[in-house]
Design a protein around this motif. Sequence first.
Motif, short mmCIF file in Angstrom:
data_model
loop_
_atom_site.label_atom_id
_atom_site.label_comp_id
_atom_site.label_asym_id
_atom_site.label_seq_id
_atom_site.Cartn_x
_atom_site.Cartn_y
_atom_site.Cartn_z
N LEU A 26 0.84 -1.19 0.00
CA LEU A 26 0.00 0.00 0.00
C LEU A 26 0.87 1.24 0.00
O LEU A 26 1.86 1.32 0.73
CB LEU A 26 -0.88 -0.03 1.26
CG LEU A 26 -1.79 1.15 1.56
CD1 LEU A 26 -2.82 1.35 0.47
CD2 LEU A 26 -2.48 0.94 2.91
N TYR A 34 -5.51 10.05 4.82
CA TYR A 34 -6.21 8.77 4.76
C TYR A 34 -6.92 8.44 6.07
O TYR A 34 -6.35 8.60 7.15
CB TYR A 34 -5.20 7.65 4.46
CG TYR A 34 -4.57 7.72 3.10
CD1 TYR A 34 -5.01 6.91 2.05
CD2 TYR A 34 -3.51 8.59 2.85
CE1 TYR A 34 -4.42 6.98 0.80
CE2 TYR A 34 -2.91 8.66 1.60
CZ TYR A 34 -3.37 7.85 0.57
OH TYR A 34 -2.78 7.92 -0.67
N ILE A 192 -9.34 3.75 3.64
CA ILE A 192 -8.84 2.37 3.61
C ILE A 192 -9.69 1.56 4.58
O ILE A 192 -9.85 1.96 5.75
CB ILE A 192 -7.36 2.31 4.01
CG1 ILE A 192 -6.50 3.06 3.00
CG2 ILE A 192 -6.90 0.87 4.16
CD1 ILE A 192 -5.08 3.31 3.47
N ILE A 201 -9.03 -0.08 -0.83
CA ILE A 201 -8.58 1.30 -0.93
C ILE A 201 -9.60 2.11 -1.74
O ILE A 201 -10.04 1.67 -2.81
CB ILE A 201 -7.19 1.38 -1.61
CG1 ILE A 201 -6.21 0.46 -0.87
CG2 ILE A 201 -6.68 2.81 -1.62
CD1 ILE A 201 -4.93 0.22 -1.65
#
Length: 217
Positions: A26, A34, A192, A201
């Motif tokens: 990732l 995020y 996520i 994702i």
Amino acid sequence: MIQLDNVFKYYKTHGHRKVVLDHISLDFMAGRSYGILGVNGAGKSTMMRILGGTELPNSGRLRRNVRVSWPLGFSGGLHPKLTGRENVQFVARLYGENVRRVTNFVEDFAEIGAYIDVPIMTYSSGMAARLAFGLSIAIDFECYLIDEVTSVGDAHFARRCKEEFDKRKKKSDVIMISHSMGTLQEYCDRGIVLVGGRVHIFQNVDDAIELYKKLNA
């Protein structure tokens, strides 16, 4: 950018091996923030600890080319036998910061008075959290890690925490775990979702929230 490359993490409990992160690859891109979601036990905090360097994967690699904070407000790295001031000074030197500036900021921000010169082991959990939160935001990072906590203490202190963190959010990225969907929508633009040791994702945090809600339905 922060990169997880084929990261595998498991824990042994009662003779069984529980896989938490199953060969995850990732990229956390610079300029993006995020939100990490998942049901209890999905591995969110484990991923956060690996990102912060406080825990190692069983295999795989973590690569970072930005200055990353420890999880915001995390007090586990403070030495219990040192005073608050000594802990702050040590961390400031470790990160190459101006010791006086950082110490003055934390002393003013934490509002623990004379306890700044008392060993951490004598602090209440609230006092330790105040000191740790102040130290977290006294040092400038390119990416802040936040595991559930964006404020501690009473309403006055919570307001100060949010004001200071909002200043830093203007020039830094965030990787955040929170059960508050509103908080994730406020601070994050990508999402996520951790499910069964794997990641889903999303380019939009709202889409990640929708999947999370379905998992909790």
